[in-house]
Design a protein around this motif. Sequence first.
Motif, PDB file in Angstrom:
ATOM      1  N   UNK B 371      14.216  55.539  66.998  1.00  0.00           N
ATOM      2  CA  UNK B 371      15.229  56.338  67.696  1.00  0.00           C
ATOM      3  C   UNK B 371      15.939  57.162  66.632  1.00  0.00           C
ATOM      4  N   UNK B 389       9.491  64.295  78.826  1.00  0.00           N
ATOM      5  CA  UNK B 389       9.931  63.628  77.607  1.00  0.00           C
ATOM      6  C   UNK B 389       9.331  62.238  77.475  1.00  0.00           C
ATOM      7  N   UNK B 391       6.448  61.615  78.423  1.00  0.00           N
ATOM      8  CA  UNK B 391       5.068  61.896  78.089  1.00  0.00           C
ATOM      9  C   UNK B 391       4.859  62.103  76.591  1.00  0.00           C
ATOM     10  N   UNK B 392       5.939  62.414  75.852  1.00  0.00           N
ATOM     11  CA  UNK B 392       5.792  62.709  74.423  1.00  0.00           C
ATOM     12  C   UNK B 392       4.985  61.623  73.718  1.00  0.00           C
ATOM     13  N   UNK B 393       5.251  60.379  74.059  1.00  0.00           N
ATOM     14  CA  UNK B 393       4.570  59.279  73.378  1.00  0.00           C
ATOM     15  C   UNK B 393       3.205  58.976  73.975  1.00  0.00           C
ATOM     16  N   UNK B 442      16.111  58.117  75.621  1.00  0.00           N
ATOM     17  CA  UNK B 442      15.368  57.988  74.364  1.00  0.00           C
ATOM     18  C   UNK B 442      15.096  56.522  74.020  1.00  0.00           C
ATOM     19  N   UNK B 445      12.617  54.976  76.374  1.00  0.00           N
ATOM     20  CA  UNK B 445      11.229  55.319  76.105  1.00  0.00           C
ATOM     21  C   UNK B 445      10.699  54.534  74.912  1.00  0.00           C
ATOM     22  N   UNK B 446      11.496  54.428  73.863  1.00  0.00           N
ATOM     23  CA  UNK B 446      11.023  53.747  72.656  1.00  0.00           C
ATOM     24  C   UNK B 446      10.802  52.258  72.914  1.00  0.00           C
TER      25      UNK B 446
END
Lengths: 446, 544
Positions: B371, B389, B391-393, B442, B445-446
């Motif tokens: 993060x 966002x 989807x970024x990972x 954020x 997601x992480x």
Amino acid sequence: MHKIERPMRDPLFHISKRDDMSWKKRFLLRGGVILFSFLFTGILSWILIGVDPFTFIGKLFEGTFGTSRRIWLLLRNLAILLCIALALAPAFKMRFWNIGAEGQVLMGGLATAICMYYLGDKLPEPVVWLFMVVAGILAGALWAVIPAICKAYWNTNETLFTLMMNYVAIQLVSFFTNVWVKDGSGVLKNATHLNGIKLPELGNPYLLTLLVAVLLTVGMFIYLKYSKHGYELSVVGESENTARYIGINVKKVIIRTMALSGAICGITGVLLVGAINGSVTTATVGGQGFTGIIVSWLGKFNPGFMVLTSFLVIFLDRGTGQLNLTNNAFPAIVTGIVIFFIIGCEFFISYRLKFRKKKKQEGEVLQTEDAPAAEQTEEAKERNLLQKIGDGAKNCVLTAARGVKKGALFIGNQTAKAFRKGKDLFKKKPKEKAEETQTEKEEEDV
Amino acid sequence: MSDTDKAEKISPPCLSFLTNQNGGKTVENNVALELRNVCKYFGEVIANKNVDLTVRKGEILAILGENGSGKTTLMNMISGIYFPDEGEIIIDGEPVVIRSPKDAFRYKIGMIHQHFKLVDVFSAGENIVLGNSEDGKFRMKEVNARVMEIAEKYGFHVDVKKKIYEMSVSEKQTVEIIKVLYRGADILILDEPTAVLTPQETERLFAVLRRMRDDGKSIIIITHKLHEVLSLSDRVSVLRKGEYIATVETANTTESELTEMMVGKKISLNIDRSEPKDVQERLVVSALNCNTREGVKVLDNVSFTARAGEILGIAGIAGSGQRELLEAIAGLQHLESGEIIYHDPKTGEAVNLRDKTPLQIRELGVRLSFVPEDRLGMGLVGNMDIVDNMMLRSYRKGKSAFLDRKNPQDLADRIIEELEVVTPGSHTPVRRLSGGNVQKVLVGREISLAPTVLMAAYPVRGLDINSSYTIYNLLNSQKENGVAVIFVGEDLDVLLELCDRILVIGGGKITGIVDARTITKEEVGLLMTKTSSMNEEKEAEDHA
């Protein structure tokens, strides 16, 4: 305590951010602004070139849709401009300011012409077509990849680089024309020099171009919105740091996207040279590589919107062309003004101006608060003064208006009289003349 | 707006005026600055609504409020950076219009911003006199003499000839304050002045501020740290969600009362720290050295171990190498030397992460979540919606050339629900969300990647109290799940409460790795400044 200078009044207006508008409202606003800009340019044409607004707008439509040939020309120009704008969209979305479309298209065209010149008499025509298309795409892509590589590895400025590449391309075309055309006329002719090669006509000389543009529009829309590549390039555009953070190879994406951008420019060049003009000159692209930038931006890099914006630009171009002016600056002025209005409209979509409030009500409150006694604050005095000045100005305007009205009536009457008298002079019939004088008297009585 | 609404809006200042009248003339004279009914909107966001505020001469007024409660916006209106949409500002009993910072200076208002506005290559004296040529002449000697005079009067330590780029953060702050005083400010506004200071520097700053108050200056200090409010201010004004709540005498209030006013409800401010269980080595970092592009050393021989089932805190003055350290582990920094060994919990294999790209680290099966400090500039893409966002990972999964938005959509919906993200929908661009909600997206997601190592840099910066505790709890539950958590924080109180061990970093060097359960705040503060420049130590000696 310290003496403070008198405060200034509130600023006349200040700018603040606006809530998000509903798309309906935005659509209406944009439509209204475009209509208004037409009207405005109409009035301008009345003043500058003596064409009244209605004729002007009529001519715009007539020039664009008047005959079926004009509609085809509209579609042809639209397709070419749209292709260039589509080519620029992925690059711009990646925040790579590719202003080298002019050169990339021209290189595509030149490569096509080279195939036509050297292979046209050696190979069967369909094979030459294939070579033309492949060579055009490669040349366009090459012209775009060179600045992309320099940007990716050495962080050079892509704006300057792509711009300069335009001039190199123009000079190359000029060079080849000079080599090929031996009679010194400098005009490269399809039949005499390029072996009469032309891409297939599908019933209409411009249909092929149109089909390619439609395919590219749909393809680009899907590429930008639904493909992994499209996603990667928008992440790179938004933030290179984020791209690195999630492990995107930024260099690769820059080069790949520019290759695509250049390849589409190359296709446009193939169409221009192979299908439309049949030949190449330094003016083949004619500045459309730059107009495409505006179209792409105004369409917000959305292929769907770009169809509309390129239509608008071509509509103005074709329409004003119909005015048959000796002064060819006027069409450019019109296009400029309309685009200016649209850009201004975008500003008002995201911001609003807050004007200074009428202080009357607040002024009263202030008086009760700060100056309960007869003594007025300076600000209130100033406000009163201003109000007086305002009233004075209003009166002035009203009086002037009245005066103008009277004057106009007077002049009107006089001319009417003179006109009638003049008529009489021609007619010279004593009876009627007597009647006339009578009616005149009556009128005066009224 | 109806007429009755208008009437209501106008009435409060009338009332406050009446009360002032009753209070007699002495009270009126004592007021340096008054705000009446001030409102400011950013689009549909209400930054300030009907704020009434009074600042007296010779007092320290604290403006307390959570992030996003409109403190800075309000102060920016006083100092001429924003223009209020409604309401008036009254200075010394007269309504004024402040259109620009220049106007603000005319009314003797000076603001010290959170981010300093100094020219790096100029000396302190040059910065102080910048843009302030009274008679068009420039006499450095006189300027320096006056600066020294001001410094002596209030007890500052400043070297007028020193260049800004050679200065520490607290020295730069001193220059900013003197700059404002030099221009004759009587009302000083300090925006979160202690955020970048060590406990010792904070104390020194407070002493100076008290001296200025005794000299008759009005000081407005913006902060969200309760203990500072209680120790420094005379009165506290509380803002919540842009609205003015109340002003209280500091002497008559308590920390819990202020919190309640700030948040709007009673909350407990405790972090449940569990004893680490099943601790094992997960990440062994040894002798890291890292330079910036310009060749300045930012990490100097850094070695430490992050263990699974434990929260390792990293404390240090901002910019001491914390960011570079985390980025080095995440594969975003080029290292001069050193090793980062990851011990895989399943296979027990040791993998060296040095000089691997983030993608390679991922492909090695190392589940490393990060993060970053810069949420919208690195962790997320501000203009994209929550789904994109997410989807970024994960967008690379599968061989198709096209995106799969279904799984990210499910994940986005789940995170919105579980972490109570306040958003109009999963298709809202994340930049439109408030700081706390951005962070939830954020961190959510992480954590959804089921990490074995979770690194978080300043994860609660800019968050309100509730969101902050949500994040602390998330970190704690990750630790209990056997994740090695690395937490870079700025609030020492939180670091001491949340972490198991604290690594203190100063000037790119590790100055100590200590047990968070036994160490005190002051000791950590001393470690933070241990390798700072010699000047400060000298200064401290002079002081003593």
